[in-house]
Design a protein around this motif. Structure first.
Motif, PDB file in Angstrom:
ATOM      1  N   UNK A   9       0.855  -1.186   0.000  1.00 47.60           N
ATOM      2  CA  UNK A   9       0.000   0.000   0.000  1.00 47.60           C
ATOM      3  C   UNK A   9       0.893   1.239   0.000  1.00 47.60           C
ATOM      4  N   UNK A  10       1.567   1.511  -1.116  1.00 48.59           N
ATOM      5  CA  UNK A  10       2.582   2.568  -1.130  1.00 48.59           C
ATOM      6  C   UNK A  10       2.039   3.967  -0.878  1.00 48.59           C
ATOM      7  N   UNK A 148      -8.876   4.990  -1.533  1.00 44.39           N
ATOM      8  CA  UNK A 148      -9.944   5.961  -1.285  1.00 44.39           C
ATOM      9  C   UNK A 148     -11.299   5.382  -1.668  1.00 44.39           C
ATOM     10  N   UNK A 149     -11.373   4.731  -2.817  1.00 45.13           N
ATOM     11  CA  UNK A 149     -12.634   4.114  -3.228  1.00 45.13           C
ATOM     12  C   UNK A 149     -13.020   2.998  -2.272  1.00 45.13           C
ATOM     13  N   UNK A 150     -12.012   2.272  -1.768  1.00 48.85           N
ATOM     14  CA  UNK A 150     -12.280   1.200  -0.809  1.00 48.85           C
ATOM     15  C   UNK A 150     -13.039   1.735   0.397  1.00 48.85           C
ATOM     16  N   UNK A 151     -12.554   2.836   0.963  1.00 50.82           N
ATOM     17  CA  UNK A 151     -13.204   3.358   2.162  1.00 50.82           C
ATOM     18  C   UNK A 151     -14.509   4.075   1.832  1.00 50.82           C
ATOM     19  N   UNK A 152     -14.588   4.714   0.651  1.00 52.86           N
ATOM     20  CA  UNK A 152     -15.843   5.361   0.276  1.00 52.86           C
ATOM     21  C   UNK A 152     -16.961   4.342   0.146  1.00 52.86           C
ATOM     22  N   UNK A 273     -14.243  -5.381   1.291  1.00 52.10           N
ATOM     23  CA  UNK A 273     -13.343  -6.495   0.995  1.00 52.10           C
ATOM     24  C   UNK A 273     -12.885  -6.447  -0.461  1.00 52.10           C
ATOM     25  N   UNK A 274     -13.829  -6.222  -1.374  1.00 49.82           N
ATOM     26  CA  UNK A 274     -13.478  -6.213  -2.793  1.00 49.82           C
ATOM     27  C   UNK A 274     -12.478  -5.141  -3.151  1.00 49.82           C
ATOM     28  N   UNK A 275     -12.697  -3.921  -2.667  1.00 50.53           N
ATOM     29  CA  UNK A 275     -11.779  -2.830  -3.011  1.00 50.53           C
ATOM     30  C   UNK A 275     -10.454  -2.944  -2.278  1.00 50.53           C
ATOM     31  N   UNK A 276     -10.432  -3.589  -1.105  1.00 50.97           N
ATOM     32  CA  UNK A 276      -9.147  -3.820  -0.436  1.00 50.97           C
ATOM     33  C   UNK A 276      -8.299  -4.796  -1.246  1.00 50.97           C
ATOM     34  N   UNK A 277      -8.928  -5.859  -1.728  1.00 49.63           N
ATOM     35  CA  UNK A 277      -8.184  -6.796  -2.576  1.00 49.63           C
ATOM     36  C   UNK A 277      -7.682  -6.102  -3.841  1.00 49.63           C
ATOM     37  N   UNK A 278      -8.495  -5.191  -4.361  1.00 47.38           N
ATOM     38  CA  UNK A 278      -8.080  -4.438  -5.537  1.00 47.38           C
ATOM     39  C   UNK A 278      -6.887  -3.548  -5.222  1.00 47.38           C
ATOM     40  N   UNK A 323     -18.745  -6.344  -6.254  1.00 48.77           N
ATOM     41  CA  UNK A 323     -18.574  -6.173  -7.700  1.00 48.77           C
ATOM     42  C   UNK A 323     -18.779  -4.728  -8.120  1.00 48.77           C
ATOM     43  N   UNK A 324     -19.790  -4.070  -7.569  1.00 46.78           N
ATOM     44  CA  UNK A 324     -20.070  -2.689  -7.956  1.00 46.78           C
ATOM     45  C   UNK A 324     -18.969  -1.743  -7.497  1.00 46.78           C
ATOM     46  N   UNK A 325     -18.486  -1.927  -6.279  1.00 51.52           N
ATOM     47  CA  UNK A 325     -17.425  -1.050  -5.769  1.00 51.52           C
ATOM     48  C   UNK A 325     -16.130  -1.246  -6.543  1.00 51.52           C
ATOM     49  N   UNK A 326     -15.784  -2.490  -6.855  1.00 54.73           N
ATOM     50  CA  UNK A 326     -14.556  -2.743  -7.616  1.00 54.73           C
ATOM     51  C   UNK A 326     -14.658  -2.153  -9.015  1.00 54.73           C
ATOM     52  N   UNK A 327     -15.825  -2.274  -9.626  1.00 54.18           N
ATOM     53  CA  UNK A 327     -16.012  -1.706 -10.966  1.00 54.18           C
ATOM     54  C   UNK A 327     -15.829  -0.192 -10.933  1.00 54.18           C
ATOM     55  N   UNK A 328     -16.445   0.477  -9.955  1.00 53.72           N
ATOM     56  CA  UNK A 328     -16.317   1.925  -9.866  1.00 53.72           C
ATOM     57  C   UNK A 328     -14.892   2.338  -9.523  1.00 53.72           C
ATOM     58  N   UNK A 329     -14.227   1.577  -8.668  1.00 50.63           N
ATOM     59  CA  UNK A 329     -12.838   1.896  -8.325  1.00 50.63           C
ATOM     60  C   UNK A 329     -11.935   1.771  -9.543  1.00 50.63           C
ATOM     61  N   UNK A 330     -12.140   0.749 -10.330  1.00 47.40           N
ATOM     62  CA  UNK A 330     -11.303   0.545 -11.520  1.00 47.40           C
ATOM     63  C   UNK A 330     -11.513   1.662 -12.536  1.00 47.40           C
ATOM     64  N   UNK A 331     -12.754   2.065 -12.752  1.00 50.14           N
ATOM     65  CA  UNK A 331     -12.975   3.157 -13.704  1.00 50.14           C
ATOM     66  C   UNK A 331     -12.355   4.450 -13.192  1.00 50.14           C
ATOM     67  N   UNK A 332     -12.431   4.702 -11.882  1.00 48.02           N
ATOM     68  CA  UNK A 332     -11.829   5.914 -11.321  1.00 48.02           C
ATOM     69  C   UNK A 332     -10.313   5.901 -11.463  1.00 48.02           C
ATOM     70  N   UNK A 333      -9.691   4.754 -11.209  1.00 46.03           N
ATOM     71  CA  UNK A 333      -8.234   4.631 -11.348  1.00 46.03           C
ATOM     72  C   UNK A 333      -7.810   4.889 -12.792  1.00 46.03           C
TER      73      UNK A 333
END
Length: 412
Positions: A9-10, A148-152, A273-278, A323-333
């Motif tokens: 987690x740099x 950030x998306x993980x915690x949001x 959990x999903x966004x932490x793994x991401x 699934x929804x949080x990971x999808x949104x996190x990936x698009x934001x990244x």
């Protein structure tokens, strides 16, 4: 041990990121707890999913004005903007707490205050997102956005965990009290951020021209524009279920308090959990993850439509959340990595409008239809529609298939 943590987690190596991240986390917990309390008290007062949809619409409809918030975020000192708007969020939350504690709260009051807070957050969120890219070096940005998306998204679990028992005992003022506390903590953490950050607007004179620069950037990159369209479809078809949950818990699960709390908790826990793994995964798999989480985002509401008891409903909510949080996190990244800093606030505010603004109307529509059609059909049909859209995006054209294959969006 610490070295291993920082390698995975740099972004957490940077002091200002930790302060900003902590404040964003507390702000998100406050927001989701507030929305939980609003949905619960409005359903109790009105016995109608329609009015729950109206209150959710009031909270999210100001995000349609987020592009103007993005113009402000690219004009003024972003650190100051976030601090000021978090004071505003604290004040509006305290007003709901006072109304509930004095037992004078009514549906129209909840709707009115929710709208005011939505306006405040339409400025806060673009400013926060634009500042994020300045508190870490470019090589740590993807990790910062993922965390950030993980915690949001994961904060959706914290709200029910803290306020769920209070809703069943002392009432909605318990949820509003938790929301006010975390709003105050969000401001306190933000006050430690020292990074100065400004966009590329020197004066606000020509607002429409400044906003047009952000729109022009999106239009100038076909892959960016296609991701925006995918986000619009995702948020309108799979993420706009908040207005339906109280009624679904009462009519389908026959657990009005516990069912609503557990499903909301499941969505948040899955997102966390999903966004932490991401956040700790490598970037090389992002394209494939975007495709598979998109498909899962469509299939999980279909599962929810078939859940007529507590256990499958909770499992479905966990899958929906992750699934929804990971999808949104990936698009934001993917977007944050290619957007120039001088238009970052405006472009990310358009992203917020595409997500939150569309969800406002979709929640209102689904809440209106749920009383007549029932929630299961409104989970099933939109979920199936988004699954078809994702499959089509994989085989039609060349731009999105290239993103799925490489995990990179070409710069405009």
């Amino acid at each position: 041990m610490a070295d291993r943590f920082f390698r995975r987690l740099p972004a957490t190596r940077h002091r200002d990121f930790r302060a900003l991240w902590g404040g964003t986390t507390c702000s998100s917990i406050s927001l989701w707890t507030l929305l939980l309390g609003n949905a619960w008290i409005v359903y109790r007062l009105s016995d109608s999913s329609f009015w729950v949809g109206v209150s959710t619409f009031a909270s999210m409809s100001p995000f349609l004005l987020a592009p103007f918030g993005g113009v402000i975020a690219d004009r003024f000192e972003r650190r100051v903007l976030v601090r000021v708007t978090r004071v505003g969020a604290f004040a509006t939350t305290c007003s709901l707490l006072a109304l509930a504690a004095t037992d004078v709260i009514e549906v129209w009051m909840v709707v009115a205050v929710a709208f005011v807070q939505g306006v405040v957050r339409a400025i806060e969120i673009p400013s926060d997102q634009a500042l994020l890219a300045n508190v870490v070096p470019p090589e740590d940005l993807a990790n910062a956005v993922s965390l950030t998306t993980m915690t949001q998204q994961g904060s959706r679990a914290v709200g029910p965990l803290l306020s769920g028992p209070l809703l069943a005992t002392i009432g909605v003022e318990g949820a509003y009290g938790i929301a006010a506390l975390f709003a105050l903590l969000a401001f306190t953490s933000m006050s430690r951020v020292q990074t100065s950050s400004r966009g590329g607007i020197s004066h606000l004179g020509d607002v429409l021209r400044n906003l047009g620069d952000g729109i022009a950037y999106v239009r100038g990159s076909r892959p960016v524009a296609l991701i925006f369209l995918l986000v619009v479809a995702h948020c309108s078809l799979t993420m706009s279920f908040d207005a339906m949950l109280p009624g679904f818990a009462e009519t389908e699960l026959h657990r009005p308090s516990g069912g609503f709390t557990m499903m909301t908790f499941g969505v948040g826990a899955g997102a966390l959990v999903g966004t932490f793994l991401l956040a700790i995964s490598t970037g090389s798999r992002r394209g494939g993850l975007l495709l598979w989480t998109g498909l899962a985002s469509g299939l999980s509401p279909i599962m929810m439509s078939m859940s007529m008891s507590m256990a499958p409903a909770v499992v479905s909510s966990i899958l929906m959340g992750s699934s929804q949080a990971m999808f949104m996190a990936l698009t934001a990244v993917l977007l944050q990595e290619v957007i120039p800093d001088e238009v970052r606030g405006r472009v990310m505010s358009l992203y917020l409008m595409a997500a939150g603004g569309i969800m406002a109307f979709a929640n209102l529509g689904f809440g209106s239809m749920a009383d007549a059609l029932g929630a299961p059909i409104l989970f099933l049909v939109p979920g199936a529609a988004f699954t078809v859209i994702v499959l089509a995006s994989r085989v039609v054209g060349t731009r999105l298939p290239a993103v799925y294959r490489t995990g990179v969006v070409p710069a405009a």
